[in-house]
Structures are given as C-alpha cells and as structure tokens.
Design a protein around this motif. Structure first.
Motif, PDB file in Angstrom:
ATOM      1  N   LEU A  34      -0.405  -7.752  -8.491  1.00 40.04           N
ATOM      2  CA  LEU A  34      -0.712  -6.887  -7.534  1.00 40.04           C
ATOM      3  C   LEU A  34       0.578  -6.330  -6.553  1.00 40.04           C
ATOM      4  O   LEU A  34       0.258  -5.491  -5.711  1.00 40.04           O
ATOM      5  CB  LEU A  34      -1.997  -7.319  -6.693  1.00 40.04           C
ATOM      6  N   VAL A  35       1.624  -6.603  -6.966  1.00 34.33           N
ATOM      7  CA  VAL A  35       2.842  -6.134  -6.207  1.00 34.33           C
ATOM      8  C   VAL A  35       2.898  -4.590  -6.701  1.00 34.33           C
ATOM      9  O   VAL A  35       2.881  -4.468  -7.948  1.00 34.33           O
ATOM     10  CB  VAL A  35       3.987  -6.918  -6.725  1.00 34.33           C
ATOM     11  N   THR A  36       3.088  -3.681  -5.534  1.00 31.12           N
ATOM     12  CA  THR A  36       2.959  -2.196  -6.081  1.00 31.12           C
ATOM     13  C   THR A  36       4.495  -2.073  -6.304  1.00 31.12           C
ATOM     14  O   THR A  36       5.726  -2.815  -5.964  1.00 31.12           O
ATOM     15  CB  THR A  36       2.691  -1.395  -4.869  1.00 31.12           C
ATOM     16  N   TYR A  37       4.753  -0.746  -6.868  1.00 30.11           N
ATOM     17  CA  TYR A  37       6.145  -0.443  -6.995  1.00 30.11           C
ATOM     18  C   TYR A  37       6.911  -0.450  -5.868  1.00 30.11           C
ATOM     19  O   TYR A  37       8.200  -0.810  -5.879  1.00 30.11           O
ATOM     20  CB  TYR A  37       6.180   0.751  -7.915  1.00 30.11           C
ATOM     21  N   THR A  38       6.315   0.163  -4.663  1.00 33.60           N
ATOM     22  CA  THR A  38       6.992   0.208  -3.542  1.00 33.60           C
ATOM     23  C   THR A  38       7.442  -1.129  -2.945  1.00 33.60           C
ATOM     24  O   THR A  38       8.619  -1.204  -2.637  1.00 33.60           O
ATOM     25  CB  THR A  38       6.121   0.851  -2.475  1.00 33.60           C
ATOM     26  N   ALA A  39       6.548  -2.217  -3.023  1.00 40.63           N
ATOM     27  CA  ALA A  39       7.086  -3.394  -2.647  1.00 40.63           C
ATOM     28  C   ALA A  39       8.342  -4.015  -3.444  1.00 40.63           C
ATOM     29  O   ALA A  39       9.113  -4.859  -3.072  1.00 40.63           O
ATOM     30  CB  ALA A  39       5.939  -4.403  -2.588  1.00 40.63           C
ATOM     31  N   LEU A  40       8.099  -3.749  -4.732  1.00 37.21           N
ATOM     32  CA  LEU A  40       9.201  -4.261  -5.739  1.00 37.21           C
ATOM     33  C   LEU A  40      10.435  -3.445  -5.435  1.00 37.21           C
ATOM     34  O   LEU A  40      11.578  -4.362  -5.234  1.00 37.21           O
ATOM     35  CB  LEU A  40       8.529  -3.757  -7.019  1.00 37.21           C
ATOM     36  N   ILE A  41      10.371  -2.228  -5.216  1.00 37.00           N
ATOM     37  CA  ILE A  41      11.537  -1.537  -4.886  1.00 37.00           C
ATOM     38  C   ILE A  41      12.212  -1.919  -3.632  1.00 37.00           C
ATOM     39  O   ILE A  41      13.540  -1.849  -3.510  1.00 37.00           O
ATOM     40  CB  ILE A  41      11.187   0.017  -4.737  1.00 37.00           C
ATOM     41  N   ASP A  42      11.731  -2.303  -2.491  1.00 39.82           N
ATOM     42  CA  ASP A  42      11.990  -2.627  -1.431  1.00 39.82           C
ATOM     43  C   ASP A  42      12.570  -4.227  -1.243  1.00 39.82           C
ATOM     44  O   ASP A  42      13.118  -4.504  -0.241  1.00 39.82           O
ATOM     45  CB  ASP A  42      11.367  -2.482  -0.311  1.00 39.82           C
ATOM     46  N   ASP A  43      12.311  -4.854  -2.257  1.00 43.77           N
ATOM     47  CA  ASP A  43      12.531  -6.356  -2.241  1.00 43.77           C
ATOM     48  C   ASP A  43      13.843  -6.701  -2.579  1.00 43.77           C
ATOM     49  O   ASP A  43      14.173  -6.255  -3.829  1.00 43.77           O
ATOM     50  CB  ASP A  43      11.494  -7.265  -2.987  1.00 43.77           C
ATOM     51  N   HIS A  44      14.792  -7.345  -1.749  1.00 49.48           N
ATOM     52  CA  HIS A  44      16.188  -7.231  -2.043  1.00 49.48           C
ATOM     53  C   HIS A  44      16.437  -8.595  -3.163  1.00 49.48           C
ATOM     54  O   HIS A  44      17.477  -8.346  -3.870  1.00 49.48           O
ATOM     55  CB  HIS A  44      16.841  -8.211  -0.793  1.00 49.48           C
ATOM     56  N   ARG A  45      15.166  -9.514  -3.519  1.00 47.97           N
ATOM     57  CA  ARG A  45      15.690 -10.486  -4.340  1.00 47.97           C
ATOM     58  C   ARG A  45      15.499  -9.491  -5.731  1.00 47.97           C
ATOM     59  O   ARG A  45      16.300  -9.854  -6.752  1.00 47.97           O
ATOM     60  CB  ARG A  45      14.638 -11.385  -4.569  1.00 47.97           C
ATOM     61  N   VAL A  46      14.506  -8.577  -5.817  1.00 50.40           N
ATOM     62  CA  VAL A  46      14.381  -7.822  -7.412  1.00 50.40           C
ATOM     63  C   VAL A  46      15.535  -6.960  -7.287  1.00 50.40           C
ATOM     64  O   VAL A  46      15.942  -6.810  -8.351  1.00 50.40           O
ATOM     65  CB  VAL A  46      13.175  -7.235  -7.119  1.00 50.40           C
ATOM     66  N   GLN A  47      15.879  -6.193  -6.179  1.00 46.11           N
ATOM     67  CA  GLN A  47      17.074  -5.348  -6.215  1.00 46.11           C
ATOM     68  C   GLN A  47      18.533  -6.254  -6.805  1.00 46.11           C
ATOM     69  O   GLN A  47      19.081  -5.481  -7.592  1.00 46.11           O
ATOM     70  CB  GLN A  47      17.573  -4.813  -4.908  1.00 46.11           C
ATOM     71  N   THR A  48      18.693  -7.568  -6.661  1.00 41.04           N
ATOM     72  CA  THR A  48      19.793  -8.147  -7.010  1.00 41.04           C
ATOM     73  C   THR A  48      19.677  -8.552  -8.454  1.00 41.04           C
ATOM     74  O   THR A  48      20.531  -8.440  -9.116  1.00 41.04           O
ATOM     75  CB  THR A  48      19.868  -9.543  -6.029  1.00 41.04           C
TER      76      THR A  48
END
Length: 280
Positions: free
Chosen positions: A75-89
């Motif tokens: 249930l993680v939204t795209y917005t939460a995913l986009i803002d997460d530094h771990r996913v960004q890395t």
C-alpha cells in the motif's frame, strides 16, 4: 457516479485481509483504486465483491536499507516511494518511472503493488522491476508468505502466477551495487499522462570495463513486460557494445494496435536501447 452494487469488505489487518481473501476468492482487491474505479465506471468489470485493502496500514511501510535491500509494502503510494531516500539510491529508475504514472493526484493514491497486480503490458514500473530483479511477496492465510521473482510473475496477458487465495504484500528490491548503470525511458504520444508505446527498463553492471551482468526489459511490445535474453547474453563478457541492439528482432515481436505500429515500436526499442548503451 459509482454504479457498482458490489459488496465491499474492508479489513484493518493483514490477517483479516487474508482470511477474507480465502473466504471470498472472487472479490477484487482494491489498493489505490486508480485503475479499478475507472474499470467499474466504464463497465469493463462488474464484480460481486471488492476487498478494500486501504485500511491495512501495516502494508503501507518501506523498510530495509541499501545494504540489505528495500521492502516496499503493497500500500505504499508512488508519492511515498518517490520521496524515500533508500528507493532513490537503490532504484533511481523506479523513482523515474513512478513519476510518469498519471498526475500528482494519481501518485498520491496509486500504489506500486497495484501497478504490478494490474498486469498491464503498458504498466510504467514493470520493465524497471524486471531489470532490477525485484521479487514480489505474496501471502495466503493457509500457506503464509512466499516470494515470486519478477521474471516468473506473468504467465500470460494480465495473468499472474498467484493462487486465488493470495494477495500481494510487498515488492522487494535487491541491495545497491555501485557498478550498476540504470536506465528508464518511456515513449508515448506526449511527455505526461500518456499510455506508453514503448518502455525500456535496463540495468547493466560494468566491472573493469567488462559487462558482468545485464537486465534489459521492455514494456508495450508484447502481451506481458518482457526481458530480452539474447541481447542480455550478447552483452555479458565484453565491453559495452551498442550494436547488440540488432539482435532485438530475436527477442521481441511488437504488434500493431491503436496506439502505434509494430515497425515503429521496433525502431524505438532499438533506438532507446542503443542510446543507453552508448551513454555507458
């Protein structure tokens, strides 16, 4: 105005959700609902029941780190995913792909797992997940949790290798490897809010000038998102060679449809992949 008369089950815990899934396997799961609500209004589907998962907030978290890998709850939204530094890395291309999914309102509500479950060959994040060697975590009340490698998830058009009592619970991303080169490219009629004609998700690992691993995946060129094994194999064991794009004809056979022609899709697939390989 919503015209469905479907019964709605709204669990608040994962255990309750799995129990309801087992009791009502025909109920259509609803996460963000950004595709399901449209399908209901268009009359494309008319389910007897809907399993509304939005209140199962234990599925709305991101855990892990760059060294052990990242787990993105269903249930993680795209917005939460986009803002997460771990996913960004760990997965910068997944962030890029998520930014192309609809407008901000859609990104605030839509979920990565929903994109996976919807199983459209034009799903923006799916070629990226293939290139990342992501694993899809699913669960049932009877058998517990298991993981399905992304490259074994789709067995046909909008058909997943899941049992009828299972729900997607998370998407797992592997740890960071600093030798990897990542790339995402979406080609559509316009730059924003467009259904893709061709998508490329790619990850190429280069160590001491030699390709040691390659994952190349395309969307909107087949009934499912697909990797291109002939091209991948040709890349490995030598310096990056953009000319391997000439082997794409052995791996994909695009179709003609209302959005584009097969000839155009093949030309764009080759051009986008060649451009990425040249950039390395």
């Amino acid at each position: 105005m919503l015209s469905s008369n479907a019964a709605v089950y709204s669990p608040r815990t994962l255990d309750d959700a799995l129990a309801l899934r087992a009791a009502h396997p025909d109920a259509v799961p609803l996460a963000g609902g950004t595709d399901l609500m449209v399908a209901l209004e268009m009359g494309a589907i008319n389910p007897d029941a809907i399993l509304n998962l939005w209140s199962v907030r234990e599925l709305a978290t991101i855990t892990g780190d760059t060294e052990s890998g990242v787990r993105i709850g269903a249930l993680v939204t795209y917005t939460a995913l986009i803002d997460d530094h771990r996913v960004q890395t760990v997965a910068p291309t997944l962030v890029e792909a998520s930014k192309t999914v609809g407008a901000r309102q859609i990104q605030n509500r839509g979920t990565l797992a929903g994109n996976v479950a919807n199983a459209s060959p034009a799903g923006d994040t799916l070629p990226v997940l293939l290139a990342l060697d992501a694993e899809i975590e699913v669960a049932s009340a009877a058998r517990g949790h298991r993981r399905i490698p992304m490259n074994r998830l789709y067995v046909g058009y909008r058909t997943l290798s899941m049992a009828e009592d299972e729900l997607i619970t998370a998407v797992h991303l592997p740890p960071l490897n600093t030798s990897d080169h990542h790339h995402f490219r979406k080609v559509g009629t316009r730059l924003a809010q467009s259904i893709s004609k061709v998508m490329l998700g790619a990850r190429v690992r280069v160590e001491k000038g030699i390709v040691t691993d390659a994952r190349i995946a395309f969307g909107s060129v087949a009934a499912t998102p697909v990797r291109v094994p002939t091209v991948e194999a040709a890349l490995i064991g030598q310096p990056v060679n953009p000319n391997v794009v000439d082997l794409l004809d052995q791996d994909i056979t695009p179709i003609d449809d209302v959005r584009s022609s097969a000839q155009y899709r093949m030309a764009v697939a080759k051009r986008t992949l060649r451009g990425f390989l040249r950039s390395i």
